[in-house]
Design an enzyme around this catalytic site. Sequence first.
Site, mmCIF file in Angstrom:
data_model
loop_
_atom_site.group_PDB
_atom_site.id
_atom_site.type_symbol
_atom_site.label_atom_id
_atom_site.label_comp_id
_atom_site.label_asym_id
_atom_site.label_seq_id
_atom_site.Cartn_x
_atom_site.Cartn_y
_atom_site.Cartn_z
ATOM 1 N N ASP A 31 -8.262 -8.629 -6.341
ATOM 2 C CA ASP A 31 -7.744 -8.239 -5.028
ATOM 3 C C ASP A 31 -8.784 -7.413 -4.299
ATOM 4 O O ASP A 31 -9.862 -7.127 -4.834
ATOM 5 C CB ASP A 31 -6.424 -7.454 -5.169
ATOM 6 N N LYS A 38 -1.800 -0.626 -1.720
ATOM 7 C CA LYS A 38 -1.320 -1.751 -2.528
ATOM 8 C C LYS A 38 -1.278 -1.424 -4.020
ATOM 9 O O LYS A 38 -0.614 -2.141 -4.777
ATOM 10 C CB LYS A 38 -2.205 -2.988 -2.308
ATOM 11 N N LYS A 53 -12.296 -8.617 -5.104
ATOM 12 C CA LYS A 53 -12.364 -10.004 -4.630
ATOM 13 C C LYS A 53 -13.797 -10.470 -4.394
ATOM 14 O O LYS A 53 -14.166 -11.586 -4.785
ATOM 15 C CB LYS A 53 -11.553 -10.139 -3.338
ATOM 16 N N GLU A 75 -3.158 -16.500 -5.041
ATOM 17 C CA GLU A 75 -2.299 -15.984 -3.968
ATOM 18 C C GLU A 75 -3.096 -15.157 -2.961
ATOM 19 O O GLU A 75 -2.539 -14.676 -1.975
ATOM 20 C CB GLU A 75 -1.182 -15.109 -4.560
ATOM 21 N N CYS A 78 -5.733 -14.063 3.638
ATOM 22 C CA CYS A 78 -5.277 -13.321 4.812
ATOM 23 C C CYS A 78 -4.004 -14.008 5.274
ATOM 24 O O CYS A 78 -4.031 -15.176 5.662
ATOM 25 C CB CYS A 78 -6.316 -13.341 5.921
ATOM 26 N N TYR A 140 -4.010 -19.094 11.077
ATOM 27 C CA TYR A 140 -3.562 -18.916 9.689
ATOM 28 C C TYR A 140 -2.965 -20.227 9.164
ATOM 29 O O TYR A 140 -3.348 -20.728 8.099
ATOM 30 C CB TYR A 140 -2.523 -17.796 9.597
ATOM 31 N N LYS A 178 2.563 -4.492 3.747
ATOM 32 C CA LYS A 178 2.237 -5.553 4.701
ATOM 33 C C LYS A 178 2.400 -5.146 6.166
ATOM 34 O O LYS A 178 2.029 -5.912 7.058
ATOM 35 C CB LYS A 178 3.087 -6.799 4.422
ATOM 36 N N GLU A 202 15.733 -10.288 21.147
ATOM 37 C CA GLU A 202 16.667 -11.041 21.981
ATOM 38 C C GLU A 202 16.507 -12.531 21.684
ATOM 39 O O GLU A 202 15.392 -13.033 21.535
ATOM 40 C CB GLU A 202 16.379 -10.786 23.462
ATOM 41 N N GLY A 203 17.608 -13.219 21.594
ATOM 42 C CA GLY A 203 17.564 -14.643 21.261
ATOM 43 C C GLY A 203 17.631 -14.909 19.774
ATOM 44 O O GLY A 203 17.642 -16.066 19.345
ATOM 45 N N ARG A 209 15.831 -19.225 9.922
ATOM 46 C CA ARG A 209 14.690 -19.423 9.032
ATOM 47 C C ARG A 209 15.197 -19.700 7.615
ATOM 48 O O ARG A 209 16.308 -19.333 7.249
ATOM 49 C CB ARG A 209 13.805 -18.168 8.996
#
Length: 312
Positions: A31, A38, A53, A75, A78, A140, A178, A202-203, A209
């Site tokens: 990582d 983290k 990393k 995993e 970005c 992304y 995050k 709103e909405g 999802r």
Amino acid sequence: MIIVTGGAGFIGSNIVKALNDEGYTDILVVDNLKDGTKFVNLVDLNIADYMDKEDFIASIVAGDDFGDIDAVFHEGACSSTTEWDGKYMMDNNYQYSKELLHYCLDRQIPFLYASSAATYGGRTDHFIEERKYEAPLNVYGYSKFLFDEYVRQILPEAQSMVCGFRYFNVYGPREGHKGSMASVAFHLNTQVNDGQNPKLFEGSETFQRDFIYVGDVAAVNLWFWRNNVSGIYNCGTGRAESFQAVADAVIAYHNDKDLSVEHIEFPEKLKGRYQAFTQADLTNLRKAGYSAPFKTVAEGVALYMQWLNQDK
């Protein structure tokens, strides 16, 4: 040894936990701990080693020997859907993934990696793992789509397991680092603990999802590894639920009759770049043999609230 890249991150650390729960501790976590917060995702987990990393990528490119590797769970990426630096995104999510994929293929190491439902873009139906249904809305999503396309070219000739998972809306423990990219459930709980009403755009009553609990995501990863199944698969529940359902579950946990949802203005920067509806088609996942049920929002958020508020 098992390698988990992004192992200090949200999904990566939950995979480490799932491995620990099955008795695996010979784990190398890779990582970038520049965001030092983290580390909290790892303090209760048992691992054998940690590697930065950049050092890991250099070792992979050099072809260094890590000894016997049983699997790589990739995993590390970005995962910000609001990041528009395309070079950074492609370096992180595409080039790095290709290097690691070929390292594993050359050594016949099972390679499991994180793709994303962002590959489907703004569609409202047919979330199916086929090219004709894919049209990402942001860089992304494009980086994930492009790697999936690369894997599709490789798969027919691959001599070892290669498996990608298109994660839908994942929520649950170990995502606190995050920030704005943490789940709606996380943010609503924080608002309630700060003495506020939970807030939705709103909405939101029209937004639905496919919300999947992170423990279920980890279980899918481990099952496919154990069963040596290759391919690219949706990783969701197959159900679309509303943001209101998430808010209702948070409110139910806090059991405060004075709580009610407040609606706030939809951000200008997200207009046209926001997935208003997602629902994983699980046909291919089920055909592959994965038969376990997935938690509903009510079930998963209740578990998550217990975990988040255990010290309150």
